[in-house]
Design a protein around this motif. Structure first.
Motif, short mmCIF file in Angstrom:
data_model
loop_
_atom_site.label_atom_id
_atom_site.label_comp_id
_atom_site.label_asym_id
_atom_site.label_seq_id
_atom_site.Cartn_x
_atom_site.Cartn_y
_atom_site.Cartn_z
N LEU A 1 0.86 -1.17 0.00
CA LEU A 1 0.00 0.00 0.00
C LEU A 1 0.90 1.22 0.00
CD1 LEU A 1 -2.74 1.50 0.41
CD2 LEU A 1 -2.38 1.22 2.87
N MET A 2 0.76 2.06 -1.03
CA MET A 2 1.53 3.30 -1.12
C MET A 2 0.58 4.47 -0.86
SD MET A 2 3.60 4.91 -4.37
CE MET A 2 5.04 3.87 -4.23
N ILE A 3 1.04 5.41 -0.05
CA ILE A 3 0.24 6.58 0.25
C ILE A 3 0.96 7.80 -0.29
CG2 ILE A 3 -0.84 7.94 2.07
CD1 ILE A 3 -0.74 5.34 3.79
N GLY A 4 0.28 8.50 -1.18
CA GLY A 4 0.83 9.72 -1.75
C GLY A 4 -0.02 10.92 -1.37
N MET B 1 -0.01 7.53 6.57
CA MET B 1 -1.10 6.64 6.98
C MET B 1 -2.00 7.40 7.95
SD MET B 1 -2.67 3.74 6.96
CE MET B 1 -1.65 2.40 6.34
N ASN B 2 -3.31 7.21 7.80
CA ASN B 2 -4.25 7.76 8.77
C ASN B 2 -5.27 6.68 9.11
OD1 ASN B 2 -6.33 7.83 6.78
ND2 ASN B 2 -5.63 9.84 6.10
N MET B 3 -6.14 6.97 10.08
CA MET B 3 -7.12 5.98 10.53
C MET B 3 -8.06 5.55 9.41
SD MET B 3 -8.68 6.43 14.37
CE MET B 3 -9.42 7.95 13.93
N GLU B 4 -8.46 6.49 8.58
CA GLU B 4 -9.39 6.19 7.49
C GLU B 4 -8.78 5.19 6.51
OE1 GLU B 4 -11.27 8.55 3.72
OE2 GLU B 4 -11.16 9.64 5.61
N ILE B 5 -7.55 5.45 6.09
CA ILE B 5 -6.88 4.55 5.15
C ILE B 5 -6.63 3.19 5.79
CG2 ILE B 5 -4.74 4.17 3.84
CD1 ILE B 5 -4.62 7.24 3.45
N PHE B 6 -6.17 3.20 7.05
CA PHE B 6 -5.89 1.95 7.74
C PHE B 6 -7.16 1.09 7.87
CE2 PHE B 6 -5.18 -0.48 11.77
CZ PHE B 6 -4.15 -1.29 11.32
N TRP C 1 -8.20 -0.34 4.52
CA TRP C 1 -7.29 -1.44 4.18
C TRP C 1 -7.66 -2.70 4.96
CZ3 TRP C 1 -3.38 -3.74 7.28
CH2 TRP C 1 -2.47 -4.53 6.58
N LEU C 2 -7.91 -2.54 6.27
CA LEU C 2 -8.32 -3.67 7.11
C LEU C 2 -9.65 -4.26 6.66
CD1 LEU C 2 -7.53 -2.70 10.81
CD2 LEU C 2 -6.56 -4.59 9.51
N TYR C 3 -10.61 -3.39 6.34
CA TYR C 3 -11.92 -3.84 5.91
C TYR C 3 -11.81 -4.72 4.66
CZ TYR C 3 -16.60 -3.75 3.93
OH TYR C 3 -17.81 -4.12 3.38
N ASN C 4 -11.03 -4.26 3.68
CA ASN C 4 -10.85 -5.02 2.43
C ASN C 4 -10.13 -6.34 2.68
OD1 ASN C 4 -12.20 -3.13 0.83
ND2 ASN C 4 -10.34 -1.92 0.56
N TRP C 5 -9.14 -6.32 3.54
CA TRP C 5 -8.41 -7.55 3.86
C TRP C 5 -9.34 -8.53 4.59
CZ3 TRP C 5 -3.33 -7.82 7.22
CH2 TRP C 5 -2.73 -9.06 7.04
N SER D 1 -2.68 6.16 14.02
CA SER D 1 -3.45 5.81 12.83
C SER D 1 -3.92 4.35 12.86
CB SER D 1 -2.64 6.07 11.56
OG SER D 1 -1.49 5.25 11.53
N HIS D 2 -3.41 3.55 13.78
CA HIS D 2 -3.79 2.14 13.88
C HIS D 2 -5.01 1.91 14.78
CE1 HIS D 2 0.51 0.77 12.62
NE2 HIS D 2 -0.21 1.17 11.60
N ARG D 3 -5.72 2.96 15.12
CA ARG D 3 -6.96 2.79 15.91
C ARG D 3 -8.04 2.22 15.01
NH1 ARG D 3 -9.75 7.57 17.46
NH2 ARG D 3 -11.82 6.68 17.54
N ILE D 4 -8.64 1.14 15.43
CA ILE D 4 -9.62 0.44 14.60
C ILE D 4 -11.03 0.91 14.96
CG2 ILE D 4 -10.56 -1.81 13.97
CD1 ILE D 4 -7.72 -2.91 14.64
N THR D 5 -11.76 1.31 13.92
CA THR D 5 -13.12 1.82 14.11
C THR D 5 -14.17 0.94 13.46
OG1 THR D 5 -12.90 3.21 12.15
CG2 THR D 5 -12.28 4.21 14.26
#
Length: 186
Positions: free
Chosen positions: A10-13, A40-45, A48-52, A72-76
């Protein structure tokens, strides 16, 4: 732990649709997301987790994901196939396998491809500094793709071993209880 299931990078630009991606299907190489600071931020993380989690659900496979206490690793979101284990604060450099050599291997391969590209441009007559300045995010995507392919399964498994992680198949990693912190399992 075995390195047999390498995730697509995952690349973040900073930009949503960089101009250099015009004739490039980025999804063939890696996942690309953007944030204002290219971090990386919470939304992107969580996306990414949701898709995985969705992919794992299709495969009927449960996993344990080890992460540090980065904000950013806080899971919502609710995860059914991913159990998250947070490492104790200030232990990432010792316990996180990524910090035991996987990142270093990736960066080494990335630089190999980057410098090979620059040397090829110099051989075609371009000035050294200009070759470096001409590098684009598109180049970074391609170098990242190639570098991640070159990180070996052996490197990944040895980094887990170096961090003292053991694969205990006879003991289930995930049960009915939820592991919230590393301290709960030691």
């Amino acid at each position: 732990m075995t390195g047999s299931d390498k995730r697509t990078p995952l690349m973040i630009g900073q930009f949503k649709k960089p101009k250099c991606f015009k004739n490039l299907n980025v999804d063939e190489y890696l996942q690309y997301r953007n944030s204002s600071k290219a971090w990386m931020n919470m939304e992107i993380f969580n996306e990414w987790l949701y898709n995985w989690n969705k992919t794992l659900k299709q495969k009927q496979k449960k996993i344990l994901l080890v992460v540090d206490h980065c904000p950013s690793h806080r899971i919502t979101i609710e995860l059914s196939m991913i159990e998250v284990l947070y490492l104790p604060k200030n232990t990432t450099t010792v316990l996180q396998p990524m910090d035991q050599g996987i990142i270093r291997s990736f960066k080494s391969h990335f630089n190999k491809f980057k410098f090979k590209h620059i040397i090829e441009q110099i051989n075609y007559g371009d000035a050294t500094i200009e070759c470096y300045k001409k590098l684009t995010l598109k180049d970074a995507v391609l170098f990242s793709y190639l570098a991640w392919k070159d990180v070996s399964v052996d490197t990944i498994s040895k980094c887990f071993q170096h961090a003292k992680w053991e694969n205990r198949i006879e003991e289930p990693i995930m049960g009915d209880h939820k592991i919230k912190n590393f301290e709960q399992i030691i």
